[in-house]
Design an enzyme around this catalytic site. Sequence first.
Site, PDB file in Angstrom:
ATOM      1  N   ASP A  12      16.045  -9.668  21.810  1.00 36.02           N
ATOM      2  CA  ASP A  12      15.965  -9.314  23.273  1.00 36.02           C
ATOM      3  C   ASP A  12      14.170  -9.112  23.298  1.00 36.02           C
ATOM      4  O   ASP A  12      13.753  -8.526  22.278  1.00 36.02           O
ATOM      5  CB  ASP A  12      16.618  -7.905  23.637  1.00 36.02           C
ATOM      6  CG  ASP A  12      16.642  -8.135  24.725  1.00 36.02           C
ATOM      7  OD1 ASP A  12      17.274  -8.587  25.972  1.00 36.02           O
ATOM      8  OD2 ASP A  12      16.012  -6.796  25.403  1.00 36.02           O
ATOM      9  N   ASP A  66      21.764  -4.144  26.164  1.00 39.11           N
ATOM     10  CA  ASP A  66      22.423  -5.180  24.545  1.00 39.11           C
ATOM     11  C   ASP A  66      23.474  -5.409  24.575  1.00 39.11           C
ATOM     12  O   ASP A  66      23.971  -5.886  23.360  1.00 39.11           O
ATOM     13  CB  ASP A  66      21.072  -4.944  23.861  1.00 39.11           C
ATOM     14  CG  ASP A  66      19.741  -5.482  24.953  1.00 39.11           C
ATOM     15  OD1 ASP A  66      19.705  -6.469  25.511  1.00 39.11           O
ATOM     16  OD2 ASP A  66      18.559  -4.964  24.097  1.00 39.11           O
ATOM     17  N   ASP A  96      18.192  -3.294  22.271  1.00 43.19           N
ATOM     18  CA  ASP A  96      17.759  -1.725  22.017  1.00 43.19           C
ATOM     19  C   ASP A  96      17.986  -0.822  22.703  1.00 43.19           C
ATOM     20  O   ASP A  96      18.303  -0.142  23.335  1.00 43.19           O
ATOM     21  CB  ASP A  96      16.219  -1.625  21.523  1.00 43.19           C
ATOM     22  CG  ASP A  96      15.349  -2.106  23.335  1.00 43.19           C
ATOM     23  OD1 ASP A  96      15.799  -3.321  23.691  1.00 43.19           O
ATOM     24  OD2 ASP A  96      14.594  -1.849  23.200  1.00 43.19           O
TER      25      ASP A  96
END
Length: 358
Positions: free
Chosen positions: A29, A230, A226
């Site tokens: 990500d 996610d 994080d």
Amino acid sequence: TGLGASNGILFKNASALEDATKLNVIVFDKTGTLTMGQPKVVEVVPAPGASPFEVLQIAAAVDQGSDHPLAVAIVERARDLELPKVSGFLNIEGKGASAAIGGDKVFLGNRRLMDEQKIDLLALGEKAEALKGEGRTVIHVARSGKLLGLIAIADAPRPTAIATIKKLHEQGVRVAMLTGDNAGTAKRIAGILGIDIVLADVLPGQKAEKIKELQGQGLKVGMVGDGVNDAPALTQADVGFAIGAGTDVAIESADIVLMKSDPYDVVGAMTLSRATLRKMHQNLWWAVGYNVIAFPLAAGVFYPFLLSPEIAALAMSGSSALVAVNALLLKRTRLEGIRPAASTAASAAHEQPTGAPA
């Protein structure tokens, strides 16, 4: 697991230690993992008839109730401005936000939101595309159906991001980047970092679906994230890696936690996993080989060559000792790029995100 923990890599279950050796795609990500997660406003572009202060003031007023990194960056830039009162704040997932200021409807977000609200970008359309081409995230600010201006935001890559991707390529692992940014911005950043697969314009609720699509192609997928959004993707992935500075939900959903928040620790985790599996195979083959020879000898298959009870007892003890010593040699495994937690904290204190001045 002890060696990993002492180097800031926490394996939460044994299966993650083994499954990490099978990964052939790692999905990062973008915000907070490949980048510092500390975006800054680098440029404010007003539309004709508006001023930079007005654009920033209106945007900060809408964003002051949001904890999104981009919203925090805008509010931080406008900290010295007096902000008008807002009402009816609404978060529009993956697109931006809206609110009312003095009876006027204000929309704040990406190009997709502007198109949905039929807001003409006028001459700023080309400027917006140019900023995106430079790797900036562009926030459009509109009031009463008219564009007020653009806010360009940049987030510096983590110092070890390029080295991480290069090392994963050397290990035969492809790297993907997952982001809500438009395709142009995402490809620009991917080109700088050396990313293989770009997954752009992804809404927060679509992240797990993107992981599932890669798995549907027969790939073993690791996910590094994080944030709260996610968590479903970390759970869906074959192995989930959570950045230690991330949210509690992400950490709880992951199989491996990178306590130092350094993406290079993904390389260290995979190196340790492969070393562990290699030791398991060595010990397994030694145990099998020993018994294949020892049992027939003890049973008299090779008479008159026999294995006396004394020799058998010594051999059994020696075999156990050899397996234990071989396993303990794992503590000598060198995890390339891994730094002690203390030195990492010290160096992180001196790291400052880079970006063009305002």
